[in-house]
Motif scaffolding. Sequence first.
Motif, PDB file in Angstrom:
ATOM      1  N   THR A  66       0.839  -1.202   0.000  1.00 31.35           N
ATOM      2  CA  THR A  66       0.000   0.000   0.000  1.00 31.35           C
ATOM      3  C   THR A  66       0.873   1.251   0.000  1.00 31.35           C
ATOM      4  O   THR A  66       2.063   1.208   0.322  1.00 31.35           O
ATOM      5  CB  THR A  66      -0.914   0.051   1.235  1.00 31.35           C
ATOM      6  OG1 THR A  66      -0.105   0.119   2.416  1.00 31.35           O
ATOM      7  CG2 THR A  66      -1.842  -1.152   1.290  1.00 31.35           C
ATOM      8  N   VAL A  67       0.252   2.380  -0.346  1.00 29.75           N
ATOM      9  CA  VAL A  67       0.932   3.670  -0.282  1.00 29.75           C
ATOM     10  C   VAL A  67      -0.018   4.710   0.299  1.00 29.75           C
ATOM     11  O   VAL A  67      -1.235   4.665   0.060  1.00 29.75           O
ATOM     12  CB  VAL A  67       1.435   4.121  -1.671  1.00 29.75           C
ATOM     13  CG1 VAL A  67       0.262   4.437  -2.608  1.00 29.75           C
ATOM     14  CG2 VAL A  67       2.353   5.344  -1.550  1.00 29.75           C
ATOM     15  N   THR A  68       0.549   5.626   1.087  1.00 30.97           N
ATOM     16  CA  THR A  68      -0.173   6.765   1.640  1.00 30.97           C
ATOM     17  C   THR A  68       0.712   7.999   1.481  1.00 30.97           C
ATOM     18  O   THR A  68       1.938   7.907   1.633  1.00 30.97           O
ATOM     19  CB  THR A  68      -0.507   6.557   3.130  1.00 30.97           C
ATOM     20  OG1 THR A  68      -1.205   5.332   3.278  1.00 30.97           O
ATOM     21  CG2 THR A  68      -1.358   7.688   3.670  1.00 30.97           C
ATOM     22  N   ALA A  82      -1.367  -1.550  -3.901  1.00 29.48           N
ATOM     23  CA  ALA A  82      -0.472  -1.648  -5.042  1.00 29.48           C
ATOM     24  C   ALA A  82      -0.736  -2.935  -5.824  1.00 29.48           C
ATOM     25  O   ALA A  82      -1.263  -3.920  -5.287  1.00 29.48           O
ATOM     26  CB  ALA A  82       0.980  -1.615  -4.572  1.00 29.48           C
ATOM     27  N   ALA A  83      -0.356  -2.914  -7.079  1.00 30.04           N
ATOM     28  CA  ALA A  83      -0.474  -4.094  -7.939  1.00 30.04           C
ATOM     29  C   ALA A  83       0.746  -4.161  -8.842  1.00 30.04           C
ATOM     30  O   ALA A  83       1.361  -3.134  -9.158  1.00 30.04           O
ATOM     31  CB  ALA A  83      -1.747  -4.018  -8.769  1.00 30.04           C
ATOM     32  N   ASP A  89       7.157  -3.642 -12.581  1.00 29.11           N
ATOM     33  CA  ASP A  89       7.045  -2.647 -11.517  1.00 29.11           C
ATOM     34  C   ASP A  89       5.802  -2.889 -10.667  1.00 29.11           C
ATOM     35  O   ASP A  89       4.836  -3.526 -11.097  1.00 29.11           O
ATOM     36  CB  ASP A  89       6.946  -1.245 -12.121  1.00 29.11           C
ATOM     37  CG  ASP A  89       8.296  -0.562 -12.200  1.00 29.11           C
ATOM     38  OD1 ASP A  89       9.307  -1.208 -11.917  1.00 29.11           O
ATOM     39  OD2 ASP A  89       8.333   0.624 -12.580  1.00 29.11           O
ATOM     40  N   TRP A  90       5.852  -2.343  -9.454  1.00 27.88           N
ATOM     41  CA  TRP A  90       4.687  -2.294  -8.589  1.00 27.88           C
ATOM     42  C   TRP A  90       4.230  -0.838  -8.539  1.00 27.88           C
ATOM     43  O   TRP A  90       5.049   0.085  -8.480  1.00 27.88           O
ATOM     44  CB  TRP A  90       5.020  -2.803  -7.195  1.00 27.88           C
ATOM     45  CG  TRP A  90       5.250  -4.287  -7.194  1.00 27.88           C
ATOM     46  CD1 TRP A  90       6.357  -4.956  -7.617  1.00 27.88           C
ATOM     47  CD2 TRP A  90       4.318  -5.289  -6.781  1.00 27.88           C
ATOM     48  NE1 TRP A  90       6.193  -6.311  -7.508  1.00 27.88           N
ATOM     49  CE2 TRP A  90       4.937  -6.557  -6.979  1.00 27.88           C
ATOM     50  CE3 TRP A  90       3.031  -5.268  -6.249  1.00 27.88           C
ATOM     51  CZ2 TRP A  90       4.326  -7.753  -6.683  1.00 27.88           C
ATOM     52  CZ3 TRP A  90       2.403  -6.460  -5.940  1.00 27.88           C
ATOM     53  CH2 TRP A  90       3.048  -7.696  -6.162  1.00 27.88           C
ATOM     54  N   ALA A  91       2.903  -0.629  -8.578  1.00 26.10           N
ATOM     55  CA  ALA A  91       2.381   0.738  -8.635  1.00 26.10           C
ATOM     56  C   ALA A  91       1.066   0.836  -7.903  1.00 26.10           C
ATOM     57  O   ALA A  91       0.305  -0.128  -7.814  1.00 26.10           O
ATOM     58  CB  ALA A  91       2.204   1.175 -10.082  1.00 26.10           C
ATOM     59  N   ALA A  92       0.813   2.034  -7.366  1.00 24.85           N
ATOM     60  CA  ALA A  92      -0.456   2.334  -6.707  1.00 24.85           C
ATOM     61  C   ALA A  92      -0.830   3.777  -7.021  1.00 24.85           C
ATOM     62  O   ALA A  92       0.018   4.667  -6.977  1.00 24.85           O
ATOM     63  CB  ALA A  92      -0.347   2.140  -5.204  1.00 24.85           C
ATOM     64  N   THR A  93      -2.091   3.997  -7.349  1.00 26.37           N
ATOM     65  CA  THR A  93      -2.593   5.331  -7.674  1.00 26.37           C
ATOM     66  C   THR A  93      -3.729   5.692  -6.729  1.00 26.37           C
ATOM     67  O   THR A  93      -4.616   4.874  -6.468  1.00 26.37           O
ATOM     68  CB  THR A  93      -3.096   5.393  -9.129  1.00 26.37           C
ATOM     69  OG1 THR A  93      -2.025   5.088 -10.019  1.00 26.37           O
ATOM     70  CG2 THR A  93      -3.639   6.780  -9.464  1.00 26.37           C
ATOM     71  N   THR A  94      -3.690   6.920  -6.224  1.00 30.88           N
ATOM     72  CA  THR A  94      -4.763   7.385  -5.347  1.00 30.88           C
ATOM     73  C   THR A  94      -4.893   8.894  -5.465  1.00 30.88           C
ATOM     74  O   THR A  94      -3.992   9.580  -5.979  1.00 30.88           O
ATOM     75  CB  THR A  94      -4.499   6.999  -3.882  1.00 30.88           C
ATOM     76  OG1 THR A  94      -5.650   7.295  -3.100  1.00 30.88           O
ATOM     77  CG2 THR A  94      -3.295   7.745  -3.319  1.00 30.88           C
ATOM     78  N   MET A 111       5.340   3.797   1.670  1.00 33.18           N
ATOM     79  CA  MET A 111       4.999   2.473   1.133  1.00 33.18           C
ATOM     80  C   MET A 111       5.148   1.421   2.223  1.00 33.18           C
ATOM     81  O   MET A 111       6.158   1.396   2.937  1.00 33.18           O
ATOM     82  CB  MET A 111       5.920   2.144  -0.049  1.00 33.18           C
ATOM     83  CG  MET A 111       5.745   3.083  -1.241  1.00 33.18           C
ATOM     84  SD  MET A 111       7.029   2.834  -2.503  1.00 33.18           S
ATOM     85  CE  MET A 111       8.428   3.637  -1.693  1.00 33.18           C
ATOM     86  N   VAL A 112       4.155   0.561   2.321  1.00 34.08           N
ATOM     87  CA  VAL A 112       4.164  -0.518   3.319  1.00 34.08           C
ATOM     88  C   VAL A 112       4.180  -1.848   2.591  1.00 34.08           C
ATOM     89  O   VAL A 112       3.430  -2.071   1.643  1.00 34.08           O
ATOM     90  CB  VAL A 112       2.931  -0.429   4.242  1.00 34.08           C
ATOM     91  CG1 VAL A 112       2.883  -1.621   5.190  1.00 34.08           C
ATOM     92  CG2 VAL A 112       2.953   0.881   5.028  1.00 34.08           C
ATOM     93  N   SER A 113       5.063  -2.724   3.067  1.00 41.63           N
ATOM     94  CA  SER A 113       5.139  -4.079   2.528  1.00 41.63           C
ATOM     95  C   SER A 113       5.229  -5.033   3.708  1.00 41.63           C
ATOM     96  O   SER A 113       6.293  -5.136   4.360  1.00 41.63           O
ATOM     97  CB  SER A 113       6.354  -4.237   1.611  1.00 41.63           C
ATOM     98  OG  SER A 113       6.434  -5.546   1.095  1.00 41.63           O
ATOM     99  N   GLY A 114       4.117  -5.711   4.018  1.00 42.23           N
ATOM    100  CA  GLY A 114       4.103  -6.578   5.191  1.00 42.23           C
ATOM    101  C   GLY A 114       4.323  -5.781   6.450  1.00 42.23           C
ATOM    102  O   GLY A 114       3.618  -4.802   6.723  1.00 42.23           O
TER     103      GLY A 114
END
Length: 401
Positions: A66-68, A82-83, A89-94, A111-114
Amino acid sequence: MFTTRRTWRCALAVLGTAAVIASTPAPALAASSSPWIAYNGTSVNNARVPASTIDMTTRSPKAFDTVTYVVSGKVVSATAKAAQLADGDWAATTSVDLSGFAGRISLTAKMVSGKSSSSVAKSLRVVDPSTNLGSGNGATVDRPTRTARAQYSDGRPNAFTTGLRGGAPARSQTGDLTITADGTVIDGVLINGCLVVKASNVTIRNSKVVCNRKGRQLAINVADGAKNLVIEDSEIDATGTDVGIGWGNYTLRRVNLHGSADGARWGTNVTIEDSWIHDMSREDSLHSDAMQTTSGANVVIRHNTLDPSNNGDPLNSAIMIGTETGQQSLKNVLIEKNFLGGGSYTVNIRSDANISGLVVKGNTFDDNSRYGAIVAPTGKDIVFTGNVLGWTGAAVTIDPR
């Protein structure tokens, strides 16, 4: 980097490619080698973005969940998932809410990973959502009489409050004009040519000078020894020339000046007030300023609209200040109550300027420059006070040299 053209040409301020706020669909983003933040398909690093709610994308070659987004400790977005993309690449849009911000900010994507987290921070510039590069809106406008035109003005000098007092001049002259008699008065004349003033106490009012001479240094040349030239309620069409008017011992009141590379060059004993200097031209080997000085003293620049921008090109500056010629100093200069816009920096003061008594106060800045409102050296005899961004009323930030 500096450049010269003729012996009087002064320093070239840094220029760059204008960033444009766009509403078109974002183009596809290329695979990345490190995390980055994009707006409208372009990196937000040092970019201009509107003060509104906009979509931003964080991309990374490393997986994240996820990203904030955060600005100065304040969360300005919802958390987005993210996907992984086809390119790996991994990407997230908000949506990111930047309303209420102005000027330079630091935007952080968390960015959070686990159970682990990482972040990427970028500096960007938040600008008026409605701003456009280039605020000039035409060169010549037939102006109503002074008693009927208040309704057209928002307080800044413009096409309706500067220039001819209504209608075309009653008389015309074709060819360059040199004035040699002290006390000459020119009233209601269209001068289809360039002007040289070699006399003192000359007055030009309700007239228009059309000096469209490619490569000419000055449309109106105030010669050495001439004093107390007054130009009021007049238009100077200096298209093609290097400079609209210069150098010293003159006053402009309610003058519409446009078209030259530099608008007004000023040295000693100059007053420019209630005037509109705009739509400068870009010329090879020249930079373009609404007004510029390379040394001078006893100058008042009061209640003018100054913006060199032309057709989306912000050009160099509204006011460029240096002391590289002549007496190589600047003394007793007041710049107040102006409406300023355009330029790489709207007000650009050289780091090597020799300044004694420069006051810049109570000016209102449009948000259509490339980099910011003011760039100036520290440790100089310069007073900045009461300068604001017109669209927010926030205090202007001064970028140090």
